[in-house]
Design an enzyme around this catalytic site. Sequence first.
Site, short mmCIF file in Angstrom:
data_model
loop_
_atom_site.label_atom_id
_atom_site.label_comp_id
_atom_site.label_asym_id
_atom_site.label_seq_id
_atom_site.Cartn_x
_atom_site.Cartn_y
_atom_site.Cartn_z
N LYS A 141 -3.17 -3.14 2.30
CA LYS A 141 -3.72 -3.21 0.94
C LYS A 141 -5.17 -2.72 0.89
O LYS A 141 -6.08 -3.42 0.47
CB LYS A 141 -3.61 -4.62 0.36
CG LYS A 141 -2.17 -5.13 0.21
CD LYS A 141 -2.14 -6.49 -0.47
CE LYS A 141 -0.71 -6.98 -0.69
NZ LYS A 141 -0.06 -7.41 0.57
N PHE A 142 -5.37 -1.48 1.30
CA PHE A 142 -6.71 -0.88 1.29
C PHE A 142 -7.27 -0.90 -0.14
O PHE A 142 -6.54 -0.73 -1.11
CB PHE A 142 -6.65 0.56 1.79
CG PHE A 142 -6.33 0.68 3.26
CD1 PHE A 142 -7.32 0.50 4.22
CD2 PHE A 142 -5.03 0.95 3.68
CE1 PHE A 142 -7.03 0.62 5.57
CE2 PHE A 142 -4.73 1.07 5.03
CZ PHE A 142 -5.73 0.90 5.98
N ALA A 143 -8.60 -1.09 -0.24
CA ALA A 143 -9.19 -1.21 -1.58
C ALA A 143 -10.65 -0.78 -1.63
O ALA A 143 -11.42 -1.32 -2.42
CB ALA A 143 -9.05 -2.64 -2.09
N ILE A 191 -13.81 2.59 -0.93
CA ILE A 191 -14.04 4.01 -1.18
C ILE A 191 -13.40 4.86 -0.08
O ILE A 191 -13.09 4.36 1.00
CB ILE A 191 -15.54 4.32 -1.29
CG1 ILE A 191 -16.26 3.99 0.04
CG2 ILE A 191 -16.17 3.56 -2.46
CD1 ILE A 191 -17.70 4.46 0.08
N LYS A 210 7.51 -5.07 8.07
CA LYS A 210 6.17 -5.12 7.47
C LYS A 210 5.32 -6.13 8.23
O LYS A 210 5.76 -7.25 8.49
CB LYS A 210 6.26 -5.50 5.99
CG LYS A 210 4.92 -5.50 5.27
CD LYS A 210 5.11 -5.69 3.77
CE LYS A 210 5.39 -7.13 3.40
NZ LYS A 210 4.22 -8.02 3.61
N TYR A 242 9.98 -15.84 -6.63
CA TYR A 242 11.09 -15.10 -6.03
C TYR A 242 12.10 -14.67 -7.08
O TYR A 242 12.41 -15.41 -8.02
CB TYR A 242 11.79 -15.96 -4.97
CG TYR A 242 10.94 -16.24 -3.76
CD1 TYR A 242 10.61 -15.23 -2.87
CD2 TYR A 242 10.45 -17.52 -3.50
CE1 TYR A 242 9.82 -15.48 -1.75
CE2 TYR A 242 9.66 -17.79 -2.39
CZ TYR A 242 9.36 -16.76 -1.52
OH TYR A 242 8.57 -17.00 -0.42
N ASP A 246 0.91 -3.80 6.03
CA ASP A 246 0.60 -4.23 4.66
C ASP A 246 -0.91 -4.47 4.53
O ASP A 246 -1.36 -5.59 4.33
CB ASP A 246 1.40 -5.49 4.35
CG ASP A 246 1.32 -5.91 2.90
OD1 ASP A 246 0.71 -5.18 2.10
OD2 ASP A 246 1.89 -6.98 2.58
#
Length: 286
Positions: free
Chosen positions: A91-93, A95, A57, A239, A89
């Site tokens: 983290k699209f947010a 439209i 990642k 954790y 990683d």
Amino acid sequence: MPSYEARANVHKSAFAARVLKLVAAKKTNLCASLDVTTTKELIELADKVGPYVCMIKTHIDIIDDFTYAGTVLPLKELALKHGFFLFEDRKFADIGNTVKHQYKNGVYRIAEWSDITNAHGVPGTGIIAGLRAGAEETVSEQKKEDVSDYENSQYKEFLVPSPNEKLARGLLMLAELSCKGSLATGEYSKQTIELARSDPEFVVGFIAQNRPKGDSEDWLILTPGVGLDDKGDALGQQYRTVEDVMSTGTDIIIVGRGLYGQNRDPIEEAKRYQKAGWEAYQKINC
């Protein structure tokens, strides 16, 4: 839960099936989270932990000296050499139209090289449609690409999509996070799962702390915030142990600083987490 192999044989998503098959073949359910800020660190760590992981990642936008040729291409070579999927990683947010271009275009061209990425559910189904469009357009353009680079990889059958695999990419929705005070809980998590049902071919699972109860879909569950030693950090990370997360339905454990922080030996720690993750899986499935 059935074994990784059994699930792969009947999975609706060709991409998810390839992930499960690689996990079973390498006997590792470890994803290494390499949150470093230089290409040198990223490539060196990926080469060291690569043999012991199923996935790496990245946060590609924190690489200070990023270039596509200097950062991405060596990383792709290591993925073929050691046999692991690449997970940006991001983290699209936003439209749909915006995320399509964030995914496909720009400096990072994430859709070209990242096998899997993730997104928040806040924008609704449009974010899934936009990312799917970016994946389809990218894969369509890559169909003409020479696949000879894969010929010498012993992991070719897992990493190379079949000719009829239309998407060849996977999306994870962020259902739950591991940080203290996260708002991704309760009703938000439930609604995110419902969003995922709009496209189970592309949305292959979730970033989550638990497997959704009573769900008939075979989602992939990837869990961050896993540690064998530390309990948390000063910035709100919490954790959980490997056995704990596996007992609540995790498929793949995500470990970052536990592999290379505090002057740890990344090779030895990767071996340690690989062993712990696989033993926890076997306890549940034996």
